[in-house]
Scaffold this active site. Structure first.
Site, PDB file in Angstrom:
ATOM      1  CG  ASN A   1       5.591   6.949  -1.582  1.00 43.55           C
ATOM      2  OD1 ASN A   1       5.246   8.086  -1.875  1.00 43.55           O
ATOM      3  ND2 ASN A   1       4.894   5.890  -1.958  1.00 43.55           N
TER       4      ASN A   1
ATOM      5  CD  GLU B   1       2.355   7.396  -4.400  1.00 47.31           C
ATOM      6  OE1 GLU B   1       1.317   7.769  -4.978  1.00 47.31           O
ATOM      7  OE2 GLU B   1       2.414   7.181  -3.171  1.00 47.31           O
TER       8      GLU B   1
ATOM      9  CG  ASP C   1       5.115   2.218  -0.967  1.00 52.59           C
ATOM     10  OD1 ASP C   1       4.820   1.210  -0.297  1.00 52.59           O
ATOM     11  OD2 ASP C   1       4.300   3.115  -1.246  1.00 52.59           O
TER      12      ASP C   1
ATOM     13  CG  ASN D   1       1.612  -0.075  -1.559  1.00 51.27           C
ATOM     14  OD1 ASN D   1       1.156   0.543  -0.600  1.00 51.27           O
ATOM     15  ND2 ASN D   1       1.829   0.496  -2.732  1.00 51.27           N
TER      16      ASN D   1
ATOM     17  CG  ASP E   1       7.852   3.014   2.787  1.00 47.99           C
ATOM     18  OD1 ASP E   1       7.785   3.387   1.608  1.00 47.99           O
ATOM     19  OD2 ASP E   1       6.980   3.263   3.648  1.00 47.99           O
TER      20      ASP E   1
ATOM     21  CG  ASP F   1       1.045   9.360   2.451  1.00 43.47           C
ATOM     22  OD1 ASP F   1       2.091   9.384   1.773  1.00 43.47           O
ATOM     23  OD2 ASP F   1      -0.065   9.084   1.959  1.00 43.47           O
ATOM     24  CG  HIS F   2       5.136   6.518   2.282  1.00 45.80           C
ATOM     25  ND1 HIS F   2       5.246   5.144   2.260  1.00 45.80           N
ATOM     26  CD2 HIS F   2       4.005   6.809   1.576  1.00 45.80           C
ATOM     27  CE1 HIS F   2       4.231   4.629   1.581  1.00 45.80           C
ATOM     28  NE2 HIS F   2       3.474   5.619   1.147  1.00 45.80           N
TER      29      HIS F   2
END
Length: 259
Positions: free
Chosen positions: A7, A34, A149, A151, A220, A249-250
């Site tokens: 991501n 993303e 991802d 989530n 992930d 941030d991943h």
């Protein structure tokens, strides 16, 4: 075959970091989430110059998924079946033609917050659609990888501070139950098949010094069909990428398949 999921939190923001990681890690196939770009806005030339074929399923400013592959791709499809009204770009599939053909599904599962509300209802409905699609693909008895991802924090051991997530859509019982239903179909969590230790994360928030404090979560995932699980040789998280310049941030997580 080295297959990764990452991501990137915006292709424009990661226009230098992503090629740098690709050059260092040399994955054969990468599923991106993303990308936050329409198809025609994705800088495909950069990655084509690195030897990658580029397939995107984009959306302006939000969401968006892509597959980069050094190997031939066929039967590329976009969008998760089950809801013709769904306009969010969160799913892309393709068959990667290595020594063994591998069906790869790149996904960006909805976050679902705030809870309760329509966003959480959408998350659970999306997971039900994914379960239905997984059943169709598993019935074909071919090596298949569902990566991206999710989530979803599968268990408390997948969060540095699980008590902070008890009311979050990522860790609610309904979210975890939907994830377990995927595993119950016969899918294997590639990372946990290779590493059962706690403290292994793929996401650290930009705020409150989460990275410096290692206050992360593992959201992930690469889930493998039985035929793909038989080919699994390794699975690793490239944690060091989070410490790079202008990071997502991943971080990437990858598998090696005997394919």
């Amino acid at each position: 075959m080295k297959l990764a999921t990452f991501n990137i939190n915006g292709i424009k923001a990661r226009i230098e970091a992503l090629p740098a990681w690709l050059a260092a890690a040399q994955p054969d196939v990468v599923c991106l989430q993303e990308i936050k770009s329409v198809d025609e806005g994705f800088p495909r030339e950069i990655f084509e110059a690195m030897g990658y074929r580029v397939e995107t399923h984009g959306q302006k400013s939000f969401n968006g998924v892509a597959i980069l592959s050094k190997l031939p791709l066929e039967d590329v499809t976009r969008g998760l079946p089950g809801d013709e009204t769904d306009e969010q770009a969160r799913w892309i599939e393709a068959t990667v033609l290595g020594r063994r053909a591998i069906r790869v599904c790149g996904l960006y599962l909805p976050n679902g917050n705030p809870v309760p509300g329509p966003k959480y209802d959408y998350k659970l409905a999306w997971m039900s659609r994914m379960e239905a699609r997984a059943k169709v693909l598993l019935a074909q008895e071919e090596p298949t990888v569902f990566c991206g991802d999710y989530n979803v924090i599968p268990q408390d051991a997948d969060a540095a501070k699980p008590e902070l997530w008890t009311t979050d859509a990522l860790a609610l019982p309904q979210s975890r139950a939907a994830y377990r239903r995927l595993l119950a179909l016969g899918l294997t969590d590639a990372f946990r098949a290779r590493d059962a230790s706690p403290g292994q994360y793929t996401f650290w928030d930009y705020q409150a010094g989460a990275w410096e404090r290692n206050n992360g979560i593992r959201i992930d995932h690469l889930l493998l069909s039985p035929q793909a699980a038989d080919l699994l040789r390794d699975c690793q998280i490239d944690k060091q990428v989070r410490a790079g310049d202008k990071p997502s941030d991943h971080v990437p997580i990858w598998i090696n398949l005997d394919a």
